[in-house]
Write a protein that holds these residues in place. Structure first.
Motif, mmCIF file in Angstrom:
data_model
loop_
_atom_site.group_PDB
_atom_site.id
_atom_site.type_symbol
_atom_site.label_atom_id
_atom_site.label_comp_id
_atom_site.label_asym_id
_atom_site.label_seq_id
_atom_site.Cartn_x
_atom_site.Cartn_y
_atom_site.Cartn_z
ATOM 1 N N THR A 179 0.650 -1.325 0.163
ATOM 2 C CA THR A 179 -0.085 -0.056 -0.043
ATOM 3 C C THR A 179 0.900 1.138 0.028
ATOM 4 N N TYR A 180 0.555 2.266 -0.926
ATOM 5 C CA TYR A 180 1.328 3.518 -0.603
ATOM 6 C C TYR A 180 1.009 4.392 0.204
ATOM 7 N N LEU A 181 1.983 5.234 0.728
ATOM 8 C CA LEU A 181 1.677 6.061 1.861
ATOM 9 C C LEU A 181 1.731 7.418 1.314
ATOM 10 N N VAL A 182 0.519 8.118 1.464
ATOM 11 C CA VAL A 182 0.569 9.539 0.919
ATOM 12 C C VAL A 182 0.453 10.451 2.311
ATOM 13 N N ILE A 183 1.474 11.331 2.260
ATOM 14 C CA ILE A 183 1.595 12.129 3.406
ATOM 15 C C ILE A 183 0.662 13.563 3.033
ATOM 16 N N ASP A 184 -0.208 14.046 3.862
ATOM 17 C CA ASP A 184 -0.802 15.406 3.250
ATOM 18 C C ASP A 184 -0.257 16.433 4.274
ATOM 19 N N GLU A 185 0.529 17.227 3.663
ATOM 20 C CA GLU A 185 1.496 18.315 4.422
ATOM 21 C C GLU A 185 0.636 19.472 4.695
ATOM 22 N N THR A 186 -0.509 19.766 4.196
ATOM 23 C CA THR A 186 -1.073 20.951 3.724
ATOM 24 C C THR A 186 -1.329 21.772 5.045
ATOM 25 N N HIS A 187 -1.442 21.199 6.248
ATOM 26 C CA HIS A 187 -1.570 21.858 7.345
ATOM 27 C C HIS A 187 -0.144 21.927 8.306
ATOM 28 N N THR A 188 0.348 20.672 8.274
ATOM 29 C CA THR A 188 1.792 20.331 8.900
ATOM 30 C C THR A 188 2.745 20.848 8.012
ATOM 31 N N ILE A 189 2.706 21.728 7.258
ATOM 32 C CA ILE A 189 3.714 22.520 6.863
ATOM 33 C C ILE A 189 4.137 23.690 7.922
ATOM 34 N N CYS A 190 3.219 23.596 8.809
ATOM 35 C CA CYS A 190 3.585 24.501 10.031
ATOM 36 C C CYS A 190 4.795 24.114 10.850
ATOM 37 N N ALA A 191 4.993 22.812 10.531
ATOM 38 C CA ALA A 191 6.209 22.348 11.423
ATOM 39 C C ALA A 191 7.624 22.614 11.028
ATOM 40 N N GLY A 192 7.601 23.358 9.863
ATOM 41 C CA GLY A 192 8.919 23.709 9.216
ATOM 42 C C GLY A 192 8.961 23.694 7.906
ATOM 43 N N PRO A 193 10.256 24.081 7.071
ATOM 44 C CA PRO A 193 10.114 24.249 5.789
ATOM 45 C C PRO A 193 9.842 23.086 4.866
ATOM 46 N N GLY A 194 9.941 21.852 5.461
ATOM 47 C CA GLY A 194 9.768 20.776 4.739
ATOM 48 C C GLY A 194 8.711 20.200 5.476
ATOM 49 N N GLY A 195 7.821 20.867 6.442
ATOM 50 C CA GLY A 195 6.745 20.195 6.840
ATOM 51 C C GLY A 195 7.199 19.202 7.899
ATOM 52 N N ALA A 196 6.284 18.235 8.275
ATOM 53 C CA ALA A 196 6.579 17.251 9.384
ATOM 54 C C ALA A 196 7.344 16.143 8.682
#
Ligand SMILES: Cc1ncc(COP(=O)(O)O)c(C=O)c1O
Length: 452
Positions: A251-268
């Motif tokens: 199964t592929y893993l898709v990470i949605d960084e749309t909000h967690t971009i708040c964690a830093g320049p490259g998101g979480a």
């Protein structure tokens, strides 16, 4: 001792706040009444009717971390378009680039040099080498789901209970009393979402394993932490298990960084060392100009490319958007990534997020409230619970809509806009310590009045 909230007191205070709002916002009321003639519920989109006051504040102009309404009142904007303006409103470098590009061509159905620059920068930030562009994070998720289905030839996806990934049909599903089904409020669902989707609780590794064992799941679509039902952080080891299990079951893993971009320049993804197959992100990437993107690993890109080439045309296959990848979005994205959401800007923003969380925590302690604060980078929010929920189901059960409306309206009446639907504050590169402290003061006053 902790206080139970005295509801009678709170409702009295809420009536006072409603009156104050109406006195302060005659022009917004006028516009709202006028708009009702042509707009459903008097607003451009249904959710704009869900602000804490009797009608929404109409905006005259916004700059940096502030905006002014049509009644001339000024606000500190801690909502920032629910992340769409995490850049602050109208950052100069982005506005200049947008104006220049608008004068040189907005949309052409042809690539511009900015596309190559942005692709390389996204790889630097998130680690994934191949990228595509669209206009909204919703579309980035929809297109990614389609690609994952296409290259795995599997019918289903998996999401976590009470996730939100935009208006994506497959994701508007929850578990109620142990039974998965369409989420309350799912408008005109095309099919029962359990036909397309498996749903399990965040942080529940056993349930995840059981769901993936059917081997019919093309991809798991996940935020690194839930952010849309309040912040629900991953427990230690959860992301490792998620990655291992998805690999084990093809199964592929898709990470949605749309909000967690708040964690830093490259998101979480970068901050926490995640290793997704696909990554989606939208909202603030172009300083508020519609723009989003989805990235993939070299292995996924190879399979995707081969699949797309096997099709007679890619024009009408469900991945598209005439305006996707337009020259204006890409110029705005380039300026935003190069000059606005920079590594050093994130350092400042994250320090402000800590300051905001500290201010709210101090008031919670001072007034002995059974509440607490959660934070990811420059995004922080308070919960009306003494311990953090560990799943989306727990978080939904902890929701106190009436209390949230009160705290939001109290802040709004004193010049501070929080994000609706949860108690969230976001810091932009333009936000100042004084603006953060202004919220701490108002929150402290609110807590004092509420607890008597
Ligand atoms: C995590 C996440 N993904 C995707 C979206 C969809 O974004 P948009 O509404 O801009 O398409 C949202 C919107 O809130 C979101 O929170």
């Amino acid at each position: 001792m902790t206080h139970d909230i005295d509801r009678t007191r709170m409702r009295d205070l809420m009536r006072r706040e409603f009156d104050r709002f109406e006195q302060d916002h005659p022009r917004s009321r006028e516009l709202f009444e006028r708009a009702k003639a042509n707009l459903l519920a008097g607003v451009p989109m249904p959710w704009m009717s869900e602000w804490a006051g009797p009608y929404p504040v109409f905006v005259a102009e916004a700059r940096g971390a502030r905006f002014i309404d049509v009644d001339g009142r000024e606000y500190v904007d801690l909502c920032l378009g629910d992340t769409g303006s995490m850049t602050g409103h109208g950052p100069k470098e982005a506005v200049d680039a947008i104006a220049e590009q608008a004068a040189r061509g907005i949309t052409l159905m042809l690539p511009t040099e900015d596309a190559a620059w942005v692709g390389a920068e996204l790889q630097r930030r998130f680690g994934l080498p191949f990228w595509q562009f669209c206009l909204t994070a919703t579309d980035a998720n929809r297109f990614t789901i389609r690609l994952a289905r296409a290259i795995t030839a599997r019918p289903k996806i998996l999401v976590f209970n009470y996730c939100y990934h935009g208006s994506v049909d497959e994701t508007i599903v929850t578990i109620e009393d142990g039974v998965p089904g369409a989420r309350v409020g799912n408008v005109g669902a095309p099919v029962d979402p359990t036909e397309t989707t498996r749903v399990v609780e965040f942080n529940d590794v056993d349930a995840l394993e059981a769901a993936l064992a059917h081997e019919d799941v093309a991809c798991v679509l996940a935020e690194p932490a839930l952010t849309n039902i309040g912040i629900v952080l991953p427990e230690p080891g959860f992301h490792d298990a998620l990655r291992t299990l998805t690999r084990e079951h093809g199964t592929y893993l898709v990470i949605d960084e749309t909000h967690t971009i708040c964690a830093g320049p490259g998101g979480a993804t970068r901050a926490w060392g995640l290793d997704p197959d696909f990554l989606t992100v939208g909202k603030p990437l172009a300083s508020g100009v519609p723009a989003a993107c989805y990235g993939m690993t070299a292995q996924v890109a190879e399979r995707t490319d081969a699949f797309m080439r096997s099709m007679p045309t890619t024009d009408v296959g469900g991945i598209g958007g005439t305006l996707s990848g337009n020259a204006l979005s890409l110029a705005a994205m380039r300026a935003t990534l190069e000059h606005v959401l920079t590594d050093s800007a994130f350092e400042r923003m994250i320090a402000l997020g800590e300051r905001w969380a500290d201010g709210v925590s101090a008031a919670i302690r001072e007034h002995d409230l059974p509440w607490e604060v959660q934070r990811i980078g420059c995004r922080a929010e308070y919960w009306f619970t003494p311990t953090p929920p560990r799943t989306g189901g727990d978080a939904a059960a902890a929701d106190d809509h009436e209390l949230a409306r009160f705290t939001h309206l109290y802040a709004l009446n004193r010049g501070i806009l929080l994000t609706p639907f949860h108690n969230m504050a976001l810091m932009s590169p333009a936000t100042t310590e004084a603006e953060v402290d202004a919220h701490s003061t108002v929150f402290d006053e609110m807590a004092a009045e509420l607890t008597g």
